[in-house]
Design an enzyme around this catalytic site. Structure first.
Site, PDB file in Angstrom:
ATOM      1  N   ASP A  46      -5.954  -2.327  12.593  1.00  0.00           N
ATOM      2  CA  ASP A  46      -5.036  -2.505  11.468  1.00  0.00           C
ATOM      3  C   ASP A  46      -4.804  -1.162  10.770  1.00  0.00           C
ATOM      4  OD1 ASP A  46      -3.800  -3.335   8.954  1.00  0.00           O
ATOM      5  OD2 ASP A  46      -4.475  -5.342   9.479  1.00  0.00           O
ATOM      6  N   SER A  63       0.951  -6.503   7.061  1.00  0.00           N
ATOM      7  CA  SER A  63       0.167  -6.992   8.201  1.00  0.00           C
ATOM      8  C   SER A  63       0.573  -8.394   8.626  1.00  0.00           C
ATOM      9  CB  SER A  63      -1.328  -6.975   7.867  1.00  0.00           C
ATOM     10  OG  SER A  63      -1.791  -5.659   7.729  1.00  0.00           O
ATOM     11  N   THR A  72      -3.821 -10.546   9.580  1.00  0.00           N
ATOM     12  CA  THR A  72      -3.688 -10.313  11.021  1.00  0.00           C
ATOM     13  C   THR A  72      -4.273 -11.449  11.856  1.00  0.00           C
ATOM     14  OG1 THR A  72      -3.637  -7.927  10.653  1.00  0.00           O
ATOM     15  CG2 THR A  72      -4.101  -8.679  12.889  1.00  0.00           C
ATOM     16  N   GLU A 124      -9.819  -7.664  15.805  1.00  0.00           N
ATOM     17  CA  GLU A 124      -9.211  -6.780  14.810  1.00  0.00           C
ATOM     18  C   GLU A 124     -10.243  -5.849  14.180  1.00  0.00           C
ATOM     19  OE1 GLU A 124      -6.567  -6.860  10.691  1.00  0.00           O
ATOM     20  OE2 GLU A 124      -8.111  -8.380  11.042  1.00  0.00           O
ATOM     21  N   ASP A 177      -7.277   0.199   8.127  1.00  0.00           N
ATOM     22  CA  ASP A 177      -6.213   0.045   7.132  1.00  0.00           C
ATOM     23  C   ASP A 177      -6.726   0.294   5.721  1.00  0.00           C
ATOM     24  OD1 ASP A 177      -3.587  -1.151   6.103  1.00  0.00           O
ATOM     25  OD2 ASP A 177      -5.018  -2.619   5.329  1.00  0.00           O
ATOM     26  N   HIS A 225      -5.454   2.901   2.864  1.00  0.00           N
ATOM     27  CA  HIS A 225      -5.023   2.531   1.510  1.00  0.00           C
ATOM     28  C   HIS A 225      -5.754   3.365   0.466  1.00  0.00           C
ATOM     29  CE1 HIS A 225      -2.247  -0.790   1.963  1.00  0.00           C
ATOM     30  NE2 HIS A 225      -3.040  -1.393   2.840  1.00  0.00           N
ATOM     31  N   ASP A 235      -0.692  -2.901  13.853  1.00  0.00           N
ATOM     32  CA  ASP A 235       0.421  -3.643  13.259  1.00  0.00           C
ATOM     33  C   ASP A 235       1.351  -2.726  12.479  1.00  0.00           C
ATOM     34  OD1 ASP A 235      -1.650  -3.135  11.505  1.00  0.00           O
ATOM     35  OD2 ASP A 235      -1.710  -5.135  10.642  1.00  0.00           O
ATOM     36  N   HIS A 236       0.815  -1.587  12.024  1.00  0.00           N
ATOM     37  CA  HIS A 236       1.568  -0.594  11.250  1.00  0.00           C
ATOM     38  C   HIS A 236       0.644   0.591  11.016  1.00  0.00           C
ATOM     39  CE1 HIS A 236      -0.974  -1.742   7.896  1.00  0.00           C
ATOM     40  NE2 HIS A 236      -0.671  -3.014   8.141  1.00  0.00           N
ATOM     41  N   HIS A 238       1.513   1.414   3.241  1.00  0.00           N
ATOM     42  CA  HIS A 238       1.868   1.541   4.652  1.00  0.00           C
ATOM     43  C   HIS A 238       3.021   2.531   4.801  1.00  0.00           C
ATOM     44  CE1 HIS A 238       0.423  -2.920   5.158  1.00  0.00           C
ATOM     45  NE2 HIS A 238      -0.539  -2.099   4.797  1.00  0.00           N
TER      46      HIS A 238
END
Length: 386
Positions: free
Chosen positions: A66, A107, A160, A274, A279, A283, A321-322, A348
């Protein structure tokens, strides 16, 4: 009097959102730009062109990092002195991640695009842009008599993993997402989120309902170490699992446990794993967090590649996912495992993300394509008809 009324209204508005806030509290920026690795590991290299894979996969293992962009990948390569298990995967492509509603996806929409082959709006879980349920690759695999599994370092109800098994208009509907697990016969799921199964507003105890459906239910992975068959649910934390430096080898052990059970199915399996917290490091603009989670995720990739090499009928796909953080690598040092980074955002970004593949059908994943194509390619290689 007016002030008291205003305070009451604000309290009324805030209270229902407390569960949501608790689930999203990893997004507070805690900037740390440097990371010095002290825990290097060996990487096994496979000569993929010498391996005799079957033409079509019986099994697919989809690993989603992620928030994992190219810089996150190369931060891991840098930190482990130039080597990752991921580098065994020679079939490489790029996925465009835009959602139906936003240039920058979240996500939920990103996961749904991968799981169902359809673009949807940010926040949507397993539904299309009009709110209609979408059949996911996990559900289609189940319909075709394959075993299925989900593993995550977040709550298993988070965006996710949820996008592969649930159908809800908003990602924040964690209790409704948890209830959707009861509508399937998924064989194995391991992750956090126990509170959404047990401490619910409707008074239901979904763990009891799972047991009624013949699931073996635990809240500690160690308690399930002797389980090697049947249906298994391990809810490893009330909400999310701890970060890499605190949770130990949870993701490696959970992934191995899922494989141990799923591989017994003669018809094959689908498993999504995952690495959620890459991620979260993005952040927070926290390089230590990003790199630690990236290396933890790569160790799981190594385990899945080892299984695929022995099995010869398993396709391993690694993607994201990004991208998160707009991460840029600065003056780092591969020989020392030192990483320095800066970030463009605490959210993101809209850049393409990498796709890596290994095993039967891996070459299908080369090129540049929409994230929805991942679903189409898996469906084609499984030889399923939707």
């Amino acid at each position: 009097m007016k002030n008291r009324i205003l305070q009451f209204v604000l309290l009324f508005l805030i209270l229902p959102a407390t569960g949501i806030v608790a689930q999203e509290n990893y997004k507070t920026v805690d900037a740390k730009f440097e990371y010095q690795n002290e825990d290097f590991y060996d990487v096994k290299i496979y000569a993929e062109d010498e391996l005799k894979f079957k033409k079509h996969p019986k099994n697919i293992i989809l690993l989603i990092g992620d928030g994992m962009g190219v810089s996150h990948v190369f931060s891991g390569i840098t930190a482990n002195k130039g080597k990752l298990h991921l580098q065994n995967m020679k079939a490489i492509g790029f996925s465009k991640t835009q959602s139906s509603s936003h240039y920058i996806t979240d996500s939920a929409a990103g996961g749904t695009a991968i799981s169902s082959g359809k673009k949807t709006y940010n926040g949507a879980i397993g539904v299309d842009a009009d709110g209609n349920p979408l059949e996911t690759i996990l559900e289609i695999a189940e319909t075709n008599n394959k075993a299925t599994g989900l593993v995550s370092t977040s709550a298993i109800t988070h965006a996710t993993p949820a996008s592969f098994i649930a159908h809800q208009p908003k990602r924040e509907m964690y209790e409704e997402i948890a209830a959707d697990f009861l509508n399937t016969d998924i064989n194995v799921f391991i992750g956090g989120g126990e509170s959404f199964f047990k401490e619910r507003k409707d008074g239901r105890d979904l763990t009891k309902e799972l047991e009624d459906k013949n699931y073996q239910v635990f809240n500690k992975l160690d308690d399930a170490k002797n389980i090697n068959s049947g249906k298994l649910a391990v809810l490893t934390a009330p909400e999310h699992n701890a970060k890499f430096s605190e949770r130990g080898e949870m993701l490696q052990e959970a992934s191995d446990k899922a494989i141990e059970i799923l591989a017994k199915d003669k018809e094959g399996f689908f498993l999504m794993i995952e690495g959620s917290q890459i991620d979260w490091g993005g952040h927070q603009n926290n390089t230590s967090y990003v790199v630690g989670e990236m290396l933890d995720f790569d160790k799981v990739i190594g385990q899945m590649l080892e299984f695929a090499v022995k099995d010869r009928e398993t396709l391993v796909i690694v993607t994201a996912d990004h991208e998160t953080g707009g991460m840029a690598l600065m003056k780092s040092d591969i020989s020392e495992g030192f990483v320095k980074a800066k970030y463009a955002t605490g959210g993101h970004s809209g850049v393409m993300v990498p796709v890596f593949a290994f095993g039967p059908g891996a070459n299908e994943f080369m090129g540049i394509y929409e994230n929805t194509a991942l679903f189409d390619k898996m469906l084609k290689l499984y030889r399923f008809k939707k």
